[in-house]
Write a protein that holds these residues in place. Structure first.
Motif, PDB file in Angstrom:
ATOM      1  N   GLU B 654       0.841  -1.202   0.000  1.00 44.33           N
ATOM      2  CA  GLU B 654       0.000   0.000   0.000  1.00 44.33           C
ATOM      3  C   GLU B 654       0.879   1.257   0.000  1.00 44.33           C
ATOM      4  O   GLU B 654       0.551   2.246  -0.648  1.00 44.33           O
ATOM      5  CB  GLU B 654      -0.899  -0.034   1.249  1.00 44.33           C
ATOM      6  CG  GLU B 654      -2.127   0.814   1.180  1.00 44.33           C
ATOM      7  CD  GLU B 654      -3.090   0.389   0.082  1.00 44.33           C
ATOM      8  OE1 GLU B 654      -3.855   1.250  -0.357  1.00 44.33           O
ATOM      9  OE2 GLU B 654      -3.073  -0.795  -0.356  1.00 44.33           O
ATOM     10  N   ALA B 655       1.954   1.204   0.728  1.00 47.98           N
ATOM     11  CA  ALA B 655       2.945   2.279   0.739  1.00 47.98           C
ATOM     12  C   ALA B 655       4.305   1.604   0.684  1.00 47.98           C
ATOM     13  O   ALA B 655       4.450   0.456   1.102  1.00 47.98           O
ATOM     14  CB  ALA B 655       2.814   3.124   2.012  1.00 47.98           C
ATOM     15  N   ASP B 656       5.296   2.309   0.162  1.00 48.00           N
ATOM     16  CA  ASP B 656       6.633   1.714   0.132  1.00 48.00           C
ATOM     17  C   ASP B 656       7.094   1.403   1.551  1.00 48.00           C
ATOM     18  O   ASP B 656       6.897   2.207   2.474  1.00 48.00           O
ATOM     19  CB  ASP B 656       7.625   2.672  -0.533  1.00 48.00           C
ATOM     20  CG  ASP B 656       7.490   2.649  -2.052  1.00 48.00           C
ATOM     21  OD1 ASP B 656       7.160   1.582  -2.599  1.00 48.00           O
ATOM     22  OD2 ASP B 656       7.713   3.697  -2.680  1.00 48.00           O
ATOM     23  N   ILE B 657       7.677   0.241   1.700  1.00 48.16           N
ATOM     24  CA  ILE B 657       8.138  -0.214   3.015  1.00 48.16           C
ATOM     25  C   ILE B 657       9.655  -0.337   2.972  1.00 48.16           C
ATOM     26  O   ILE B 657      10.200  -1.116   2.196  1.00 48.16           O
ATOM     27  CB  ILE B 657       7.523  -1.582   3.369  1.00 48.16           C
ATOM     28  CG1 ILE B 657       5.997  -1.505   3.339  1.00 48.16           C
ATOM     29  CG2 ILE B 657       8.025  -2.055   4.727  1.00 48.16           C
ATOM     30  CD1 ILE B 657       5.315  -2.864   3.489  1.00 48.16           C
ATOM     31  N   MET B 658      10.290   0.438   3.802  1.00 44.12           N
ATOM     32  CA  MET B 658      11.755   0.372   3.858  1.00 44.12           C
ATOM     33  C   MET B 658      12.195  -1.015   4.315  1.00 44.12           C
ATOM     34  O   MET B 658      11.583  -1.580   5.219  1.00 44.12           O
ATOM     35  CB  MET B 658      12.266   1.424   4.837  1.00 44.12           C
ATOM     36  CG  MET B 658      13.768   1.629   4.789  1.00 44.12           C
ATOM     37  SD  MET B 658      14.310   2.778   6.084  1.00 44.12           S
ATOM     38  CE  MET B 658      14.339   1.660   7.495  1.00 44.12           C
TER      39      MET B 658
END
Lengths: 984, 984
Positions: B654-658
């Motif tokens: 859903e969002a970039d995950i480091m």
């Protein structure tokens, strides 16, 4: 587990520890009659020990005199001169070595019936006019030196000096009055002849500590240790050997052991009373320097001979045989048969060396050959061992016995021993930090040893010794007399132990805490916990595990606050540190799991959980710093130096490694997200719509979803509404650190819900709209009736507690019995007697019947979680059977002889089982109709311990424990642990 | 890959793009003869297109007139009136629809031989006195409307208007002089009749962008798209359908497609010219609302009928058949056979509806049935398809064809098509971010399609369209004429493409960069890279991968600096962004891998690497922000909205995950640590001593260890010394961010080293001492001679480049040939012709012989890495054989018919292969003696593409690529990529 507080007589404990014959005899009340140790005029009676008695006895008598001082404020004066006896005194001595005692025996004053000639027995007797000019004596007479020593320390313990008074800073409670009820108290011989510990894997903790406090592993250190061992009625020691050499590091060590009365040995792979370090430090002086009997025999023989000669005067048990260079396998000579031949010749030569060095026949010198790891294969291949040598079976390094004597083997003169691990540096994984040895597990395995006749020697690898105080004492107590600590007495024993250290006021609670932290640590050893060990989405598993730990922390903190200041060092090391540190460690890993899950769900609170991981990682350091530097004024510095976070291989990390944490780039996400019970996914996002687990009126368990901010971590602005009047929504806090993540509990008002299956939805409305599907099934009256008293419901997987059987069928005196507090449940079930014969036909074998309610006809998975026990007799399998109603019995076999033969040290499968501290055996049963059924478990082989039963229609979801058992709310303590959930 | 710069005539390109017949004809030099578009008096010649010609032709002619203006500064005036013709003009028209053109044909002035009656052909001819009063004309005449349109756009392209002038901001180079050499230029029909793209997985990028820029997927947007397609000589479109409905979202869309001359279709699972969203939005109006032909037939028929009726006037290819509700499988009616029956009846009904709706026989309306994912099974089960329907085979979603026509099938009238993926949202994993489609891979697979006769329709799923500009154009060029882009012409084609967009000066370099970033992205798609993908300890693999990317970044930055300012937007989107972002992404994951590894090694620099991960994670955001907001003034905002970091399932996060990062608690560690080449462990710490990989005088590769601070991150204070004079130590920086971590290269001065095996050690001395063991083997003169020219050495695994064969044996015209730049190597080898018959006996089949030098006799593993190609013909396996010397041939079979039948969509094995974009086939060979041997690969089946050979004595170590091929240093570019290492 229920620990009830029992009525106590005076300050004494009726049973417990090594059950003492004096347990009921010591009184702290001056109104009670008895031998008075504290005369009304003040001071204490003197203590006589003959100057000619064995030195270890004189030393222990002096400890008793000092202990009396610890209790009363006045140490007993020691008299060694038979010519100047007081009119009242304590007498300590060894039968045959104390003329005074021998005279009392001769005059019939002292009755040594059942003591004389026995191994390590003693009698305590109050005697009026025992000798001319003496009015009264309290006589402690040992059958041999350790009998006398144990007698002296028994009185110490009974007047309130814990064996751990120095080793765990247990404060001694001052008493003004000490009396021993008039009478004769006899302690017979121990069940296990040699009972000991092995200091091992002793860096960084024990090594660092001894270096700082004693300047090394010298006599100052070993003196402290020997005293502890004798106070615990141990008699045998394998000394530390990681870069240590007992006999060399301090030349006083070995003579002092003999002086104290400790029987020395060397570890399983160090033959002939020599540390392997003695070889590695000096190999240049020995032939070609190779630790190889095939290529360097004369030099190795010389090395062996030196080890024996220097112990000529000492009581020892000589380790024989030979492994490789260090704690590794023997270098093969080419074939198993030639290796066996080589080993046989080594042992023959060793016995010749022993006979010559000890100047007596080899069979008169106790010897032990240890079957460790690969050594089993030589024995299995037919190696001939002299009959007088004790054959010692090593466990699997994780406390599961690998082998026990067969009926055919049992006659051997040297008998059998057990090498047991409470600490390990090696395969399948190291665990060196903390106590993860719950007593019921020790009992269950060591009871097998005892019942199968492996009781010549018991030795436990105890790592750095601390912080294994509790299991060490239990192991030694059980070795002394297994009957004192039967499976139904463990809780009471623990309670007594707690009272001994901390007094009666908090004993129940402390016993609970001490038992529980060990139990929780054994669910999965802390070293093996990972962020994803406990499921965050199924059965609220991680949440329940953390809640169970949090409960322990709260209770331990409360006890700590209530204790006297002088008790807190002992409480910190024995209870508070492990409870706090292990709770913190689990919660840290779970927070790391949440960080990863929340990142997947793009929760704003991902960052909050990352901070929580960092905070707990630092708190772990604070806790060990307190142990090392603050507790007891830094007395135990380095004892908590062991790294324990971030295992990535079998060995401990060089430095603790924080579980990795992530962050999300939230720049493009806004609003809120929804995550539902049983699912890692989140909405808006995942392409299939969110759906909750089905609710049903029989199980009556609510479900939930969580709503959380995405993007900026700001309070939610959502409305949550149901589209059916019978849906109940309760808002609460989500499982996590951020208060902004909310949980919506979804339940059904069953009285209002329509009968049968209904669909509904709950709508979360804010910046977007998410609709969560709900399915509810209300039972028909017929279904309700049918399900009553059975496990199961109308939807979803369920657990059956193994103790929840409706009928237990014994066969010929063999039965399934509960082992309280075993493993991952409140009680497990196993076959008793443990050495019962196997059954070929499970339907005619001892069995357990469970009533289950199955929602539909069809195939069900039943996961039977057992203990990780191994097949301990060659040729016997390890099997159990299950069937539904009159269906066919399915027999599952975890170990066959072929398994054992084909797998290197039991293989990956068992390594996984040891990590899980359990074994899941999957059965499939077929229900011909929905409704009530009988699920039966039938015995095939003994030693199988069953823990839980999980029934599911679909493939089981990811979970460490499987579905929890459900209990109705009955009070504040209704849920006994993470294996249960409370139905609201 | 070698891209040579070829001599160019004027500004025109001799070949490239869709090879234009005008390629050599257009001149920008006023001294060259030809038809003058830019008269010396200024302005440009007018353009005639008949007012009665087909509207799409008139529209394209107007684009050409405007394009002339883009180049010269003056748009061509359009004349539609036959009555007022100028004396010099351009004429654009459709044969049979342009009276002027028909008149020139009738008068013999215009020669339409080879054009008239053909599909989409055109002729361009300069004609003197073509018509009364007209002195000269440049005539562009199409055989049909698209022939004329392609002709007009061909001139546009040749004068310097890139098809991407708007879609990728490619600047048009102003020219003062435009001429077309006198002559006649004919373009015949395309090889593939329908050539198109599928806009799919179009959220968040394309959807966000169209919403912001056009207000939706309306005619304004589609007009831009149709123009691009026509400029690229495409003719077919499956429109966006994620929450979009082409015909409904803007009622102008469908008529406009017809007006432009675009053949519309609908996606593989949307039959009868209707978007599935039309159903989901309106299902309430259709019977019971179920998308189910078994239960809701009349309503579904009605829905179908409406789709056809509204397209009565349009050129379409109708998708037929039916899948489930959305892009999912059809709901089964109970058995495969009944499902087949249902589908057959659906198709029969659909054809009746088509015939009625279109008012002509169904066989006159182009139709396609797409075998996607599970749809294959119905066809395999014998579904009868009308002969005129095109049977379209879908790939495996990752660009590997699953099926091709058998010789028996090939006669069908409707022919065969291919549905190919360059972008995917779905299984086995989504890749929607960036171009990971290297052209040689597209060629290799689409060449199979062409050679096996699947060339009626080619359609590519292109996601959001951007940033797939390059592979889209290549795919369409190949569809037009595969011969133009043969495997040995791909590099040249790419270079020409680069020149077309950016001019000749940097074309070589830009082509290299564009080809390379796609190639590197296909080694493993960015979405599938993890911190541990590339080995940090074996073969310096991660390091070499990062170095390869860094090299691209340096070169791309240099080109960027050298380009004109007006070229930089195009360069950023076509080259610089993907190069920078993908390099950064790989380096970020590798830094996360270092963080984890360094934590295990307790390096102080663990924290430095965590910061590096955070820095690169933020840099990724900066790069996409630049793409969205800065580049071209924000024209492409949202086109880089796709999340691409932190995949945890098949779908994008859903969002970039480091990537998660850890930290170590260094409070108890001090001094330094040592880590050695080939090992994750570190010292002091691990219980076995450190040892380097063996060095040998044939391989001549140095090795290394790293020394780093532990505890405080302070400079090291160590001395490093060797105990042998022939050991060479060179200090450098370790692979990582911290300059304090040092690397010590260990090499041997072979002239000084003794012949044979020698042992040595290197000592690192500081706070502690660590001794690293070194073994070196110097070859004897005889070994040196024996090894000359062979691959391998005296120690360790080695790679053999598949192009490094000593002999290639063709059999009957069938041979192994190189495919340059394929896969993970400089060139792969495969069987040509690609449809050659299988061989049962590999020893009599086409084969490749490799000379290898094996250090010792015994068994060797040989890992043959192949492309992930599938078995494309039912009943044929996919096998290859290998043998050593005269040893037995081992045949490895990756797919058998049973495999395909038993596995759901090719199974986990193929999913792993698609992630690896390769398949490792493990062989075992036995060498009877040390020394030189011949390793032979023999053909069994065609379509097998071999990439590398890795030979090892021991089990291969963890590595993504296996051992690299070794090249001797020959110059700055000697290492061609991460598949090689340079020998110093």
């Amino acid at each position: 587990m229920t620990i009830t507080r029992r009525g106590m007589m005076g300050g004494a404990v009726a049973a417990g520890l090594m059950a003492s014959p004096l347990a009921a005899a010591v009184r702290f009340d001056r109104r009670k009659p008895g031998f008075v140790l504290t005369p009304d005029g003040g001071g204490v009676v003197p203590l006589f020990v003959d100057a000619a008695d064995i030195s270890g006895v004189r030393r222990a008598a002096a400890d008793l005199a000092a202990d009396i001082g610890r209790v009363t404020g006045t140490a007993a004066r020691i008299i060694g001169d038979r010519a100047a006896l007081p009119d009242r005194m304590i007498v300590v001595g060894t039968i045959g070595h104390s003329p005074l005692i021998d005279r009392m025996i001769a005059t019939g004053k002292l009755d040594v019936t059942g003591v004389t000639g026995k191994w390590e027995a003693f009698v305590v007797q109050t005697i009026a006019n025992p000798l001319p000019g003496v009015r009264e004596a309290l006589v402690i007479a040992g059958s041999d030196r350790r009998g006398a020593i144990y007698g002296a320390y028994d009185l110490s313990r009974m007047i309130g000096v814990s064996p751990w008074y120095w080793w765990a800073d247990v404060p001694v409670v001052r008493q003004a009055h000490l009396r021993v009820a008039h009478g004769r108290y006899v302690q017979g011989s121990p069940a296990v002849k040699y009972r000991g510990i092995f200091l091992n894997d002793e860096a960084p903790c024990l090594s660092g500590w001894t270096t700082e406090k004693f300047g090394g592993m010298n006599a100052k250190f070993y003196g402290r240790l020997f005293e502890l061992l004798l106070r615990l009625r141990a008699n045998y020691l394998w000394p530390a050997m990681w870069n240590n050499a007992f006999a060399i590091d301090d030349p006083a060590n070995a003579p002092m052991a003999e002086d104290y009365g400790i029987v020395m040995g060397t570890s399983h792979h160090e033959p002939m009373m020599r540390a392997h370090k003695e070889w590695t430090d000096n190999r240049a002086e020995y032939g070609n320097g190779a630790w190889n009997y095939a290529t360097n025999k004369p030099a190795v023989r010389k090395f062996f001979g030196e080890g024996i000669t220097r112990n000529r005067a000492n009581e020892v048990v000589v380790t024989i045989g030979m492994r490789g260079d260090g704690d590794v396998a023997l270098e093969s000579t080419g074939s198993l048969q030639s290796d066996v031949k080589l080993l046989e010749s080594i042992i023959a030569d060793q016995r010749a060396i022993i006979a010559q060095g000890m100047a007596k026949p080899a069979e008169q010198v106790p010897q032990v050959w240890v079957l460790f790891t690969e050594v089993y294969k030589y024995y299995d291949a037919g190696l001939k061992l002299p009959d007088d040598v004790t054959l010692m079976f090593a466990d699997d390094n994780v406390g599961n016995l690998r082998r026990l004597p067969t009926p055919a083997e049992r006659g051997r003169k040297g008998g059998f021993g057990i090498y047991f691990h409470m600490d390990m540096h090696g395969g399948p994984f190291a665990y060196q930090w903390i106590n993860s040895n719950p007593l019921p597990k020790i009992w269950e395995q060591m009871n097998l040893a005892n019942q199968y006749g492996a009781n010549e020697i018991w030795i436990a690898n105890v790592g750095d010794l601390k912080p294994l105080e509790l299991p060490i004492e239990f192991f030694l107590a059980m070795a002394w007399n297994p009957a004192d600590v039967g499976k139904d007495k463990i809780a009471g024993w623990t309670r007594d132990w707690a009272e001994r250290q901390f007094g009666a006021a908090h004993a129940d609670e402390i016993a609970y805490l001490a038992a529980r932290y060990g139990k929780y640590n054994a669910l999965r050893k802390p070293e093996q916990i990972r962020p994803d060990t406990f499921s965050l989405v199924n059965y609220r598993e991680a949440e329940r595990m953390c809640a169970a730990w949090d409960d322990l922390v709260r209770r331990a903190d409360a006890v700590n606050a209530a204790l006297r200041a002088d008790q807190r060092d002992a409480f910190y090391q024995l209870v508070l540190y492990p409870v706090r540190a292990c709770a913190n460690l689990t919660s840290m890993y779970v927070a790391a799991g949440r960080n990863a899950l929340f990142a997947e769900q793009a929760r704003a609170s991902t960052a909050v959980e990352a901070n929580e991981v960092r905070r707990r990682f630092r708190y772990d350091r604070e806790l060990s710093d307190t142990y090392n530097h603050v507790m007891a004024g830094g007395k135990w510095n380095h004892m908590m130096d062991q790294t324990h976070i971030g295992y990535f291989d079998w060995y401990p990390p060089e430095a603790d490694i924080m579980p990795p944490v992530s962050e999300v780039d939230s720049a493009d996400v806004t609003g809120f997200g929804v995550a539902v019970d049983g699912n890692r996914r989140s909405w808006p996002g995942y392409y299939l719509p969110p759906e909750l687990p089905t609710l049903d009126s029989i199980t009556r368990m609510p479900t939930y979803f969580e709503v959380f901010p995405r993007g900026a971590d700001v309070p939610l602005a959502v409305t949550v509404t149901a589209d059916k009047p019978w849906l109940i929504i309760r808002e609460g806090k989500a499982f996590g650190v951020s208060p902004r993540d909310r949980r919506y509990w979804i339940d059904v008002d069953w009285a209002k819900a329509p009968v049968g299956r209904s669909e509904a939805s709950v709508t979360v409305k804010g910046e977007q709209t998410v609709r969560v599907k709900v399915t509810a099934i209300r039972a028909t009256p017929a279904q309700e009736r049918d399900a009553r008293g059975a496990y199961g419901g109308l939807a979803g997987p369920f657990a059956v507690p193994v103790t929840g059987f409706s009928r237990a069928v014994p066969v010929g005196g063999v039965r399934w019995e509960a082992i309280p507090d075993f493993g991952r449940v409140g009680a497990a079930m196993s076959i008793f007697p443990v050495d019962a014969a196997s059954h070929a036909d499970p339907k005619a074998a001892p069995r357990l019947e469970y009533l289950v309610y199955l929602a539909e006809a069809g195939t069900y998975h039943v996961d039977l979680v057992t203990g990780p026990t191994l097949q301990v007799l060659p040729g016997r399998n390890l099997s159990v059977a299950m069937w539904l109603d009159a269906g066919p019995a399915e027999i599952a076999t975890v170990f066959t002889p072929a398994d054992a033969a084909s797998q290197d040290f039991l293989g990956d499968k068992h390594a996984a089982n040891t990590k899980d501290n359990g074994r899941t055996m999957r059965f499939t049963v077929k229900a011909d109709r929905p409704g009530r059924h009988v699920l039966t478990i039938g015995m095939i082989d003994p030693t199988m311990v069953i823990q839980t039963l999980a029934v599911s229609r679909d493939a089981p979801v990811a979970s460490y424990f499987g579905p929890p058992a459900i209990v109705a709310r009955a009070g504040p303590n209704a849920a006994d642990g993470p294996w249960q959930v409370v139905r609201a």
